[in-house]
Scaffold this active site. Structure first.
Site, PDB file in Angstrom:
ATOM      1  NE  ARG A 233       2.879  -7.542   2.763  1.00  0.00           N
ATOM      2  CZ  ARG A 233       3.096  -7.011   1.566  1.00  0.00           C
ATOM      3  NH1 ARG A 233       2.729  -5.764   1.329  1.00  0.00           N
ATOM      4  NH2 ARG A 233       3.664  -7.710   0.616  1.00  0.00           N
ATOM      5  CD  GLU A 262      -4.893  -4.814   2.215  1.00  0.00           C
ATOM      6  OE1 GLU A 262      -4.752  -5.456   1.148  1.00  0.00           O
ATOM      7  OE2 GLU A 262      -4.014  -4.058   2.658  1.00  0.00           O
ATOM      8  CG  HIS A 280      -2.126  -3.132  -0.480  1.00  0.00           C
ATOM      9  ND1 HIS A 280      -2.225  -4.119   0.479  1.00  0.00           N
ATOM     10  CD2 HIS A 280      -0.802  -3.080  -0.803  1.00  0.00           C
ATOM     11  CE1 HIS A 280      -1.037  -4.650   0.706  1.00  0.00           C
ATOM     12  NE2 HIS A 280      -0.154  -4.022  -0.059  1.00  0.00           N
TER      13      HIS A 280
END
Length: 306
Positions: A233, A262, A280
């Site tokens: 994370r 993000e 990601h």
């Protein structure tokens, strides 16, 4: 009954679209790939009975605006984006299957290790710019790997590392001494793990105890030849401290798949030659996407007995 899928990657997958609409023919998919602001999200789901979420933040304010909401089904494995206490307070059920994408993430972590150890990433980029660099790095086999977080993904990575004959140091908040003994793992303090490992890889949730857990003080404890990986994370690694560590060679390199923001906007960090940065995608192998999606659909079906 109103069922809404918020995750763009869920909504755009044709297999999951078909499965979703088979059971929820009036369901709403996010096929445009929209990233919702909080007011937009509230307007979109205020009358929903069930939602399927990926990385969308679901907090108490949003829940208070959704009086019909009965279940939040997770597309993925991390629950740090959902206010679980607020859900319990409001009687909103969570649909979740742990470890559903474990192999996808573990394979990527192993790929990071090989790319960094064998200097594949740097030399590939240099060759594209006309630089013929014959530095082949070092073998992963026989090195010391430190794993922080020995849950579903950590255990899968340990399995994948078996043929490499690595010394594996482990650290977790849960006592797993039986598992460690069975697999010849060495339980270590974080400080010992940082100091001794050739590669440190993070597989923990993001919470108050892990937020910016990896910072400049940690980098100063690590070997200057070592690498650090974060496929867990964003926020577990202090990104400013990571940038400093890479620029000043406190460590040799890093690979990160998750970010505080993000998509990330710090181009100074992203363009460092000794950083592998991916968008990601750790859990986004085709097989994992479908497994996560089927799981999310299953939890909604199970709740409504469909």
């Amino acid at each position: 009954m109103k069922i809404i899928a918020l995750s763009p990657s869920f909504s755009k997958n044709e297999t999951l679209q078909k499965e979703f609409l088979t059971f929820f023919p009036d369901g709403i998919l996010n096929t445009e790939g929209k990233r919702f602001s909080e007011p937009e999200l509230i307007a979109h789901i205020h009358d929903a009975d069930a939602i399927i979420v990926g990385l969308e933040e679901i907090n108490d304010q949003i829940l208070s605006a959704c009086p019909n909401l009965k279940i939040i089904s997770k597309y993925g494995v991390g629950l740090n984006n959902i206010d679980l206490d607020a859900c319990r307070k409001r009687g909103v059920q969570i649909g979740w299957t742990g470890g559903v994408n474990r192999l996808s993430v573990a394979e990527m972590a192993l790929g990071y290790m090989l790319m960094l150890c064998r200097n594949l990433y740097i030399t590939s980029n240099e060759l594209k710019n006309g630089i013929w660099n014959k530095s082949g790095g070092f073998q992963l086999s026989g090195k010391t790997v430190g794993i922080i977080g020995v849950g579903h993904i950590g255990k899968e990575l340990i399995r994948l590392l078996q043929p490499f004959g690595c010394t594996i140091l482990v650290n977790d908040i849960i006592d797993q001494s039986g598992y460690y003994k069975k697999h010849n793992l060495i339980e270590a303090t974080k400080e010992a793990l940082y100091a001794q490992s050739d590669i440190v890889t993070i597989h923990t949730p993001l919470d108050d105890t892990t937020n910016k857990m990896i910072n400049r003080a940690v980098f100063e404890q690590m070997k200057s030849s070592a690498f650090i990986l974060n496929s867990a994370r964003g926020g577990i690694i202090d990104e400013n401290d990571l940038k400093f560590a890479l620029q000043n060679r406190l460590i040799a390199g890093a690979a990160i798949d998750a970010y505080i923001e993000e998509p990330p906007s710090d181009t100074e960090l992203l363009t460092l030659p000794n950083l592998i940065c991916t968008p990601h995608i750790g859990g986004n192998a085709i097989e994992a996407v479908e497994a996560m999606g089927f799981s999310a659909i299953h939890h909604v079906r199970e709740y409504f007995n469909l």
